[in-house]
Structure formats: structure tokens, C-alpha cells
Write a protein that holds these residues in place. Structure first.
Motif, PDB file in Angstrom:
ATOM      1  N   ASN A  20      43.145  35.946  49.178  1.00  0.00           N
ATOM      2  CA  ASN A  20      42.850  35.217  50.410  1.00  0.00           C
ATOM      3  C   ASN A  20      41.370  35.021  50.691  1.00  0.00           C
ATOM      4  O   ASN A  20      40.999  34.144  51.474  1.00  0.00           O
ATOM      5  N   ASP A  21      40.527  35.823  50.103  1.00  0.00           N
ATOM      6  CA  ASP A  21      39.088  35.693  50.317  1.00  0.00           C
ATOM      7  C   ASP A  21      38.471  34.905  49.157  1.00  0.00           C
ATOM      8  O   ASP A  21      38.588  35.319  48.002  1.00  0.00           O
ATOM      9  N   PRO A  22      37.827  33.767  49.434  1.00  0.00           N
ATOM     10  CA  PRO A  22      37.307  32.904  48.357  1.00  0.00           C
ATOM     11  C   PRO A  22      36.360  33.618  47.398  1.00  0.00           C
ATOM     12  O   PRO A  22      36.413  33.394  46.177  1.00  0.00           O
ATOM     13  N   ILE A  23      35.507  34.490  47.916  1.00  0.00           N
ATOM     14  CA  ILE A  23      34.549  35.191  47.065  1.00  0.00           C
ATOM     15  C   ILE A  23      35.280  36.181  46.155  1.00  0.00           C
ATOM     16  O   ILE A  23      35.022  36.241  44.943  1.00  0.00           O
ATOM     17  N   GLN A  24      36.224  36.948  46.736  1.00  0.00           N
ATOM     18  CA  GLN A  24      36.985  37.898  45.925  1.00  0.00           C
ATOM     19  C   GLN A  24      37.898  37.186  44.931  1.00  0.00           C
ATOM     20  O   GLN A  24      38.120  37.673  43.814  1.00  0.00           O
ATOM     21  N   TYR A  25      38.429  36.040  45.338  1.00  0.00           N
ATOM     22  CA  TYR A  25      39.300  35.274  44.448  1.00  0.00           C
ATOM     23  C   TYR A  25      38.518  34.790  43.220  1.00  0.00           C
ATOM     24  O   TYR A  25      39.000  34.880  42.088  1.00  0.00           O
ATOM     25  N   GLU A  26      37.336  34.298  43.454  1.00  0.00           N
ATOM     26  CA  GLU A  26      36.490  33.859  42.336  1.00  0.00           C
ATOM     27  C   GLU A  26      36.130  35.034  41.442  1.00  0.00           C
ATOM     28  O   GLU A  26      36.139  34.919  40.208  1.00  0.00           O
ATOM     29  N   LYS A  27      35.820  36.179  42.061  1.00  0.00           N
ATOM     30  CA  LYS A  27      35.487  37.371  41.286  1.00  0.00           C
ATOM     31  C   LYS A  27      36.697  37.861  40.483  1.00  0.00           C
ATOM     32  O   LYS A  27      36.554  38.323  39.340  1.00  0.00           O
ATOM     33  N   PHE A  28      37.885  37.758  41.080  1.00  0.00           N
ATOM     34  CA  PHE A  28      39.103  38.161  40.370  1.00  0.00           C
ATOM     35  C   PHE A  28      39.236  37.401  39.052  1.00  0.00           C
ATOM     36  O   PHE A  28      39.491  37.994  38.001  1.00  0.00           O
TER      37      PHE A  28
ATOM     38  N   CYS B  21      44.578  42.794  34.633  1.00  0.00           N
ATOM     39  CA  CYS B  21      43.600  41.886  35.229  1.00  0.00           C
ATOM     40  C   CYS B  21      42.800  42.525  36.361  1.00  0.00           C
ATOM     41  O   CYS B  21      42.076  41.830  37.071  1.00  0.00           O
ATOM     42  N   SER B  22      42.927  43.817  36.538  1.00  0.00           N
ATOM     43  CA  SER B  22      42.320  44.460  37.703  1.00  0.00           C
ATOM     44  C   SER B  22      40.810  44.247  37.787  1.00  0.00           C
ATOM     45  O   SER B  22      40.095  44.235  36.774  1.00  0.00           O
ATOM     46  N   LEU B  23      40.345  44.101  39.020  1.00  0.00           N
ATOM     47  CA  LEU B  23      38.908  44.047  39.283  1.00  0.00           C
ATOM     48  C   LEU B  23      38.251  45.418  39.121  1.00  0.00           C
ATOM     49  O   LEU B  23      37.028  45.503  39.002  1.00  0.00           O
ATOM     50  N   VAL B  24      39.042  46.468  39.137  1.00  0.00           N
ATOM     51  CA  VAL B  24      38.503  47.823  39.022  1.00  0.00           C
ATOM     52  C   VAL B  24      38.437  48.194  37.539  1.00  0.00           C
ATOM     53  O   VAL B  24      39.483  48.322  36.889  1.00  0.00           O
ATOM     54  N   PRO B  25      37.244  48.352  36.976  1.00  0.00           N
ATOM     55  CA  PRO B  25      37.126  48.586  35.523  1.00  0.00           C
ATOM     56  C   PRO B  25      37.946  49.765  35.010  1.00  0.00           C
ATOM     57  O   PRO B  25      38.539  49.675  33.930  1.00  0.00           O
ATOM     58  N   ASP B  26      37.990  50.863  35.766  1.00  0.00           N
ATOM     59  CA  ASP B  26      38.754  52.026  35.293  1.00  0.00           C
ATOM     60  C   ASP B  26      40.235  51.708  35.161  1.00  0.00           C
ATOM     61  O   ASP B  26      40.912  52.204  34.245  1.00  0.00           O
ATOM     62  N   ILE B  27      40.761  50.878  36.063  1.00  0.00           N
ATOM     63  CA  ILE B  27      42.182  50.529  36.024  1.00  0.00           C
ATOM     64  C   ILE B  27      42.476  49.588  34.857  1.00  0.00           C
ATOM     65  O   ILE B  27      43.451  49.775  34.114  1.00  0.00           O
ATOM     66  N   SER B  28      41.641  48.558  34.684  1.00  0.00           N
ATOM     67  CA  SER B  28      41.877  47.629  33.564  1.00  0.00           C
ATOM     68  C   SER B  28      41.703  48.337  32.224  1.00  0.00           C
ATOM     69  O   SER B  28      42.464  48.083  31.275  1.00  0.00           O
ATOM     70  N   HIS B  29      40.731  49.248  32.139  1.00  0.00           N
ATOM     71  CA  HIS B  29      40.518  50.001  30.896  1.00  0.00           C
ATOM     72  C   HIS B  29      41.730  50.895  30.604  1.00  0.00           C
ATOM     73  O   HIS B  29      42.217  50.956  29.469  1.00  0.00           O
ATOM     74  N   PHE B  30      42.223  51.598  31.628  1.00  0.00           N
ATOM     75  CA  PHE B  30      43.387  52.462  31.452  1.00  0.00           C
ATOM     76  C   PHE B  30      44.619  51.649  31.058  1.00  0.00           C
ATOM     77  O   PHE B  30      45.410  52.056  30.209  1.00  0.00           O
ATOM     78  N   SER B  31      44.762  50.475  31.669  1.00  0.00           N
ATOM     79  CA  SER B  31      45.895  49.599  31.348  1.00  0.00           C
ATOM     80  C   SER B  31      45.846  49.170  29.890  1.00  0.00           C
ATOM     81  O   SER B  31      46.879  49.100  29.217  1.00  0.00           O
ATOM     82  N   ARG B  32      44.653  48.873  29.385  1.00  0.00           N
ATOM     83  CA  ARG B  32      44.530  48.500  27.959  1.00  0.00           C
ATOM     84  C   ARG B  32      44.830  49.690  27.052  1.00  0.00           C
ATOM     85  O   ARG B  32      45.382  49.522  25.963  1.00  0.00           O
ATOM     86  N   SER B  33      44.452  50.898  27.497  1.00  0.00           N
ATOM     87  CA  SER B  33      44.709  52.072  26.657  1.00  0.00           C
ATOM     88  C   SER B  33      46.216  52.309  26.505  1.00  0.00           C
ATOM     89  O   SER B  33      46.684  52.680  25.430  1.00  0.00           O
ATOM     90  N   ILE B  34      46.970  52.087  27.576  1.00  0.00           N
ATOM     91  CA  ILE B  34      48.433  52.178  27.491  1.00  0.00           C
ATOM     92  C   ILE B  34      48.967  51.077  26.587  1.00  0.00           C
ATOM     93  O   ILE B  34      49.835  51.307  25.737  1.00  0.00           O
ATOM     94  N   THR B  35      48.432  49.869  26.759  1.00  0.00           N
ATOM     95  CA  THR B  35      48.864  48.733  25.946  1.00  0.00           C
ATOM     96  C   THR B  35      48.588  48.976  24.471  1.00  0.00           C
ATOM     97  O   THR B  35      49.393  48.601  23.608  1.00  0.00           O
TER      98      THR B  35
END
Length: 203
Positions: free
Chosen positions: A57-65, A15-29
Motif C-alpha cells: 500500500n505504500d508506494p515507496i515500500q512497494y518500489e523497494k519490495f 521475496c522478503s525485504l528482510v535479508p535474513d528471511i530471504s537468505h534463510f528461505s534460500r537455504s531451505i530451498t
């Protein structure tokens, strides 16, 4: 008996907000999905990932998450469909704190039932739930509430102790459907589990 696979747990964040991390996580999956497929599994249990305190804790980041979580869950569903394997989300239990601050902040995505419902809503009914009773106990989530709210989606239950059998029994009786049971016990308790299953299936 059936084949059931669990995804890599640590160091990946689907679920990472960082595209490289979420992409890498899917590649392992995907590698785990390939192995699951080769051994005849029809499900793969995954942990959705982590939500850091700054995001929570930050409403803007939470919505973006949650915006990114929606995108990433849809991609995960597509990956599961490619291998004809259903993705099962497992409830979490990990929290964070610091030496100077005693209050625990939820770190796993999916400790709260509301979070799991939100993640499931992004999949258009394609994903299910693997209910880990040990994690429910560790995170102090009421299992009866969990079952009431998520019962249509529960496909598997992870158990790790003798007392968990009664919870599974009540779940199956209330739902009147077969629930796959995954034993997660350690310390050579496999034979105890098989004795419990034999007793369970004969009653």
C-alpha cells in the motif's frame, strides 16, 4: 512419468525485504534442491513468497519490495543453475483481511499475471511457470487469460480434479507442445487420475 518436486510452502518468503528471511528461505530451498537432484528431478516448483499490506500500500515500500524481489529472484536462479534444476514459479491464491475490514488484499506474490511476468523478467528466461489450476480457480483468475499471457513459460500444470483435464487438453492443443502434468489430488484419488491419464493419452 517424471520426478517433480515442490518447495516448502509455508513460513518461507523468498521475496522478503528482510535479508535474513530471504537468505534463510534460500537455504531451505537449497536443501530441497539437493534432494530433488538426488532423485532425478529437473524442476523445482516454488512459491515466490508474500507481500504484506504495508509493502503493497505504500508506494515507496512497494518500489523497494520489487527492487529486492529482483535481487532475490536472480539469486534463486543462480541456486537452481548450481544444481541444474529449473525453478518454476507457481501462481498464488492467498489474500488477507481483518474483522473490521472486508476488502481482501493479495498476500501471495504471483496471484496477478502481471506480478508473475515481472518476476520472470528478472530471470533472463531461466525460470518457468507451474500453473496451479486450483489456485487460479480460488483466486478467480481467468485461466484462458493466464495461458494467453504466460504460455511460453508454462512447463508444468498442477491439477486436482476431473474438470482440470479439459483445461490441460486445450492448453496442449493450443501450444502444440508437451506439458508435464502434476496430480495434486487427495482422498485416495490417485487411481482416478491414472484412469484419466490413460484416457487422455489414448485420444
Amino acid at each position: 512419468m517424471f520426478v517433480s518436486f515442490h518447495n516448502v510452502f509455508y513460513d518461507i518468503n523468498l521475496c522478503s525485504l528482510v535479508p535474513d528471511i530471504s537468505h534463510f528461505s534460500r537455504s531451505i530451498t537449497e536443501k530441497v534442491l539437493m534432494l530433488s537432484k538426488s532423485l532425478g528431478s529437473k524442476t523445482l516448483t516454488v512459491h515466490p513468497g508474500y507481500i504484506y499490506p504495508g509493502w503493497r500500500n505504500d508506494p515507496i515500500q512497494y518500489e523497494k519490495f520489487w527492487e529486492y524481489a529482483c535481487i532475490n529472484m536472480k539469486k534463486l536462479c543462480s541456486l537452481g543453475a548450481r544444481y541444474d534444476i529449473q525453478i518454476l514459479l507457481e501462481n498464488g491464491s492467498y489474500c488477507l483481511t481483518t474483522k473490521a475490514f472486508d476488502k481482501k488484499i493479495e498476500f501471495h506474490v504471483g496471484i496477478d499475471v502481471a506480478d508473475l511476468k515481472k518476476l520472470l523478467s528478472y530471470s533472463d528466461g531461466e525460470m518457468g511457470i507451474c500453473m496451479d489450476i486450483g489456485k487460479l480457480r480460488a483466486s478467480k483468475v481467468n485461466y484462458e487469460f493466464f495461458i494467453t499471457e504466460l504460455s511460453p513459460f508454462i512447463r508444468e500444470v498442477q491439477i486436482s480434479s476431473r474438470s482440470d483435464i479439459s483445461i490441460v487438453t486445450n492448453l496442449i492443443k493450443s501450444q502444440k507442445k508437451l506439458i508435464n502434468i502434476v496430480f495434486e489430488g487427495k482422498d485416495k484419488r490417485e487411481m482416478e487420475f491414472f484412469r484419466l491419464v490413460k484416457k487422455f493419452t489414448n485420444t
